[in-house]
Design an enzyme around this catalytic site. Structure first.
Site, PDB file in Angstrom:
ATOM      1  N   GLY A  91      36.134  39.508  45.418  1.00  0.00           N
ATOM      2  CA  GLY A  91      35.499  38.475  44.532  1.00  0.00           C
ATOM      3  C   GLY A  91      35.442  37.061  45.045  1.00  0.00           C
ATOM      4  N   ASN A  92      35.242  36.937  46.085  1.00  0.00           N
ATOM      5  CA  ASN A  92      34.886  35.639  46.884  1.00  0.00           C
ATOM      6  C   ASN A  92      34.035  35.831  48.259  1.00  0.00           C
ATOM      7  OD1 ASN A  92      36.904  36.723  48.250  1.00  0.00           O
ATOM      8  ND2 ASN A  92      38.034  34.688  48.064  1.00  0.00           N
ATOM      9  N   HIS A  95      29.489  37.971  50.873  1.00  0.00           N
ATOM     10  CA  HIS A  95      30.039  37.801  49.585  1.00  0.00           C
ATOM     11  C   HIS A  95      30.633  39.240  49.145  1.00  0.00           C
ATOM     12  CE1 HIS A  95      31.237  36.233  45.814  1.00  0.00           C
ATOM     13  NE2 HIS A  95      30.931  37.397  45.380  1.00  0.00           N
ATOM     14  N   CYS A  96      31.931  39.350  49.015  1.00  0.00           N
ATOM     15  CA  CYS A  96      32.651  40.479  48.675  1.00  0.00           C
ATOM     16  C   CYS A  96      32.675  40.707  47.187  1.00  0.00           C
ATOM     17  CB  CYS A  96      33.796  40.762  49.455  1.00  0.00           C
ATOM     18  SG  CYS A  96      34.646  42.505  48.949  1.00  0.00           S
ATOM     19  N   GLY A  97      32.014  41.714  46.386  1.00  0.00           N
ATOM     20  CA  GLY A  97      32.496  41.566  45.083  1.00  0.00           C
ATOM     21  C   GLY A  97      33.738  42.433  44.737  1.00  0.00           C
TER      22      GLY A  97
END
Length: 196
Positions: free
Chosen positions: A62-63, A57-59
């Site tokens: 954002g997804n 999950h990539c902050g």
């Protein structure tokens, strides 16, 4: 199908792969999504859904980075890295053209600052190169971090990572169809009577 519980108490279903020589694959049941997850899938607690071929999950984006968008994520990182390298080289060229030791005016300090910032981001964006290698080797970040048995079955060896399966994974991941979300947000015009 054989049903059993694993060490954490989650339901596991063993299935035979379509290839008769392959070992049985296990699917885990996600009690949150109420689905049987195929192998290499994961439930993201941030997004609240199960993703096939889940990477992380990539902050920043954002997804989740998974099967349907991993190629775009790697391309984005490579493009950003190339842009930072070009900007860093341009700033260094401009400093060299002006004379590095002639610090006349604030513009040289600004160019030096930008060269350092772009150089830092060029190194930081090496993750793009890593993700391209991960796509080539059909390895996810989650598998690289948490799978103890990953190196017992390295890529390009007989088994689940044979060259034929790598080609199939590349075709699926890199040349697969682009799937848009089912529930796209539709912008509607506000009636003139309700506008401020």
């Amino acid at each position: 199908h054989q049903y059993q519980r694993d060490a954490r108490g989650m339901w596991v279903r063993c299935t035979q792969d379509s290839d008769s020589t392959a070992a049985a694959a296990s699917e885990k049941y996600c009690s949150t999504c109420n689905v049987w997850r195929p192998p290499r899938s994961h439930h993201c607690s941030t997004c609240g859904v199960c993703m096939e071929h889940w990477d992380h999950h990539c902050g920043v984006v954002g997804n989740c980075i998974a099967k349907n968008n991993h190629r775009f994520f790697a391309g984005f990182l490579l493009a950003a890295q190339a842009g930072c390298i070009l900007l860093c080289a341009g700033a260094a060229w401009k400093l060299q053209q002006r004379g590095v030791f002639r610090w006349i005016g604030p513009e040289n300090f600004l160019i030096l600052f930008l060269a350092v910032v772009y150089g830092y981001h060029s190194v930081l964006l090496l993750f793009g190169t890593f993700h391209c290698l991960a796509i080539l080797l059909d390895i996810t970040t989650k598998e690289l971090v948490s799978d103890k048995h990953l190196w017992h079955n390295p890529p390009c060896r007989p088994g689940s990572r044979s060259p034929a399966r790598l080609l199939q994974a590349w075709r699926t991941l890199c040349c697969g169809p682009i799937r848009f979300r089912q529930h796209q947000h539709v912008w509607q015009a506000v009636p003139a009577s309700e506008q401020p």
